[in-house]
Design a protein around this motif. Structure first.
Motif, PDB file in Angstrom:
ATOM      1  N   GLN A  33     -55.607 -75.160  26.112  1.00 16.27           N
ATOM      2  CA  GLN A  33     -56.800 -75.091  25.302  1.00 16.27           C
ATOM      3  C   GLN A  33     -57.178 -73.623  25.093  1.00 16.27           C
ATOM      4  N   PHE A  45     -65.269 -74.283  22.985  1.00 13.19           N
ATOM      5  CA  PHE A  45     -63.956 -74.873  22.765  1.00 13.19           C
ATOM      6  C   PHE A  45     -63.509 -74.634  21.333  1.00 13.19           C
ATOM      7  N   GLN A  48     -57.153 -77.717  21.236  1.00 15.22           N
ATOM      8  CA  GLN A  48     -56.279 -78.159  22.297  1.00 15.22           C
ATOM      9  C   GLN A  48     -54.905 -78.454  21.709  1.00 15.22           C
ATOM     10  N   GLY A  94     -53.171 -82.271  33.075  1.00 10.99           N
ATOM     11  CA  GLY A  94     -53.133 -83.598  32.481  1.00 10.99           C
ATOM     12  C   GLY A  94     -53.291 -84.725  33.484  1.00 10.99           C
ATOM     13  N   GLY A  95     -52.980 -85.940  33.058  1.00 13.18           N
ATOM     14  CA  GLY A  95     -53.155 -87.109  33.893  1.00 13.18           C
ATOM     15  C   GLY A  95     -54.619 -87.320  34.181  1.00 13.18           C
ATOM     16  N   SER A  96     -54.909 -87.630  35.433  1.00 11.97           N
ATOM     17  CA  SER A  96     -56.301 -87.845  35.815  1.00 11.97           C
ATOM     18  C   SER A  96     -56.966 -86.548  36.248  1.00 11.97           C
ATOM     19  N   TYR A  98     -58.573 -83.234  35.302  1.00 11.24           N
ATOM     20  CA  TYR A  98     -59.174 -82.564  34.162  1.00 11.24           C
ATOM     21  C   TYR A  98     -59.397 -81.082  34.403  1.00 11.24           C
ATOM     22  N   LYS A  99     -58.943 -80.592  35.540  1.00  6.17           N
ATOM     23  CA  LYS A  99     -59.156 -79.181  35.856  1.00  6.17           C
ATOM     24  C   LYS A  99     -58.384 -78.280  34.911  1.00  6.17           C
ATOM     25  N   LEU A 100     -58.987 -77.143  34.601  1.00  6.89           N
ATOM     26  CA  LEU A 100     -58.351 -76.133  33.778  1.00  6.89           C
ATOM     27  C   LEU A 100     -58.166 -74.854  34.582  1.00  6.89           C
ATOM     28  N   PHE A 102     -57.934 -70.992  33.828  1.00  9.23           N
ATOM     29  CA  PHE A 102     -58.201 -70.061  32.741  1.00  9.23           C
ATOM     30  C   PHE A 102     -57.394 -68.780  32.906  1.00  9.23           C
TER      31      PHE A 102
ATOM     32  N   PHE B  34     -67.968 -79.742  35.984  1.00 12.09           N
ATOM     33  CA  PHE B  34     -67.335 -78.619  36.672  1.00 12.09           C
ATOM     34  C   PHE B  34     -68.328 -77.465  36.801  1.00 12.09           C
ATOM     35  N   TYR B  36     -68.368 -73.314  37.369  1.00  8.19           N
ATOM     36  CA  TYR B  36     -67.583 -72.091  37.329  1.00  8.19           C
ATOM     37  C   TYR B  36     -68.482 -70.910  37.691  1.00  8.19           C
ATOM     38  N   SER B  43     -62.751 -63.421  34.060  1.00  6.08           N
ATOM     39  CA  SER B  43     -62.492 -64.791  33.645  1.00  6.08           C
ATOM     40  C   SER B  43     -63.387 -65.768  34.388  1.00  6.08           C
ATOM     41  N   LEU B  44     -63.246 -67.024  34.027  1.00  2.88           N
ATOM     42  CA  LEU B  44     -64.000 -68.081  34.692  1.00  2.88           C
ATOM     43  C   LEU B  44     -63.227 -68.550  35.915  1.00  2.88           C
ATOM     44  N   LEU B  46     -63.056 -71.459  38.631  1.00  2.74           N
ATOM     45  CA  LEU B  46     -63.539 -72.792  38.966  1.00  2.74           C
ATOM     46  C   LEU B  46     -63.968 -72.824  40.428  1.00  2.74           C
ATOM     47  N   THR B  97     -66.291 -82.737  30.528  1.00  2.00           N
ATOM     48  CA  THR B  97     -65.132 -83.017  29.686  1.00  2.00           C
ATOM     49  C   THR B  97     -65.578 -83.693  28.389  1.00  2.00           C
ATOM     50  N   TYR B 103     -59.517 -83.889  27.241  1.00  2.99           N
ATOM     51  CA  TYR B 103     -59.463 -82.835  28.241  1.00  2.99           C
ATOM     52  C   TYR B 103     -60.287 -81.590  27.922  1.00  2.99           C
ATOM     53  N   GLN B 105     -63.309 -79.037  27.416  1.00  2.00           N
ATOM     54  CA  GLN B 105     -64.554 -78.928  28.167  1.00  2.00           C
ATOM     55  C   GLN B 105     -65.642 -78.301  27.316  1.00  2.00           C
TER      56      GLN B 105
END
Lengths: 112, 116
Positions: A33, A45, A48, A94-96, A98-100, A102, B34, B36, B43-44, B46, B97, B103, B105
């Motif tokens: 993203q 945002f 994606q 991905g999957g379950s 949702y963490k990104l 950066f 989430f 941050y 940067s961010l 988490l 989300t 996905y 955010q």
């Protein structure tokens, strides 16, 4: 753990010039993203990408996702002063999950 | 319009006191949010994943007892910085989300914390 590298850290351009920022992940991503953060603001945002080799365009912005789903780029054509800000890429597993993760971001400044 | 709000937008507190930051999802019931932390021109990072009705999941290196997260309802998550110190001064941002399991955010406007 997953790491996302982003270059360059800073980019200063004259208005009308093009701009590109690059992201590289240490692991294969499910999705990547892109976010823009204006000075003093919060990340917003942009887009994606999920498919290998995917290319998406938003007006003057072109986003690419590499074939191996480990790298990505954002290219801005003919920058404008409104493009000023920090552009972050963020990789998702991905999957379950949702963490990104950066990247460090690229600060773009545009000289009018 | 904004889909995530945060309150307060900025706060100054004295060292040793606690500060609570609220994050609200305005248009969507968010089971996951989430938190941050962002240092100037960086940067961010988490800090934790806030899960409605259960304990938050903290990232490695983040002190659970110092950064208390509560997600008591589907629209509200709170972050409490306990016994704040000057090194806790930072920009704290929450996010949720997208709708339908997507996905991307959506971030709140952030809270600027200054500990004196």
């Amino acid at each position: 753990g997953q790491q996302v590298m982003q270059i360059p850290q800073y980019q200063h351009v004259q208005e009308g010039e093009d701009f590109t920022t690059y992201c590289n992940s240490s692991t294969t991503l499910s999705n990547i993203q892109w976010y823009k953060q204006r000075p003093g603001g919060h990340p917003v945002f942009l887009i994606q990408l999920v498919k290998s080799g995917e290319v998406k365009k938003q007006k003057r912005l072109t986003f690419q996702f590499g074939e191996a789903k480990k790298n990505s780029s954002l290219h801005i054509t003919a920058t404008q002063t409104t493009d000023v800000g920090t552009y972050f890429c963020a990789g998702g597993s991905g999957g379950s999950n949702y963490k990104l993760t950066f990247g460090k971001g690229t600060l773009l400044t545009v000289n009018p | 319009g904004a889909v995530v709000s945060q309150h307060p937008s900025w706060v100054i507190c004295k060292s040793g006191t606690s500060v609570k930051i609220e994050c609200r999802s305005l248009d969507f019931q968010a089971t996951t949010m989430f938190w941050y932390r962002q240092f100037p021109k960086q940067s961010l990072m988490l800090m934790a994943t806030s899960n409605e009705g259960s304990k938050a999941t903290y990232e490695q290196g983040v002190e659970k007892d110092k950064f208390l997260i509560n997600h008591a309802s589907l629209t509200l998550s709170t972050l409490t910085v306990t016994s704040a110190h000057p090194e806790d001064s930072s920009f704290y941002i929450c996010s949720r989300t997208g709708v339908g399991g997507s996905y991307e955010q959506y971030f709140g406007p952030g809270t600027r914390l200054t500990v004196t």
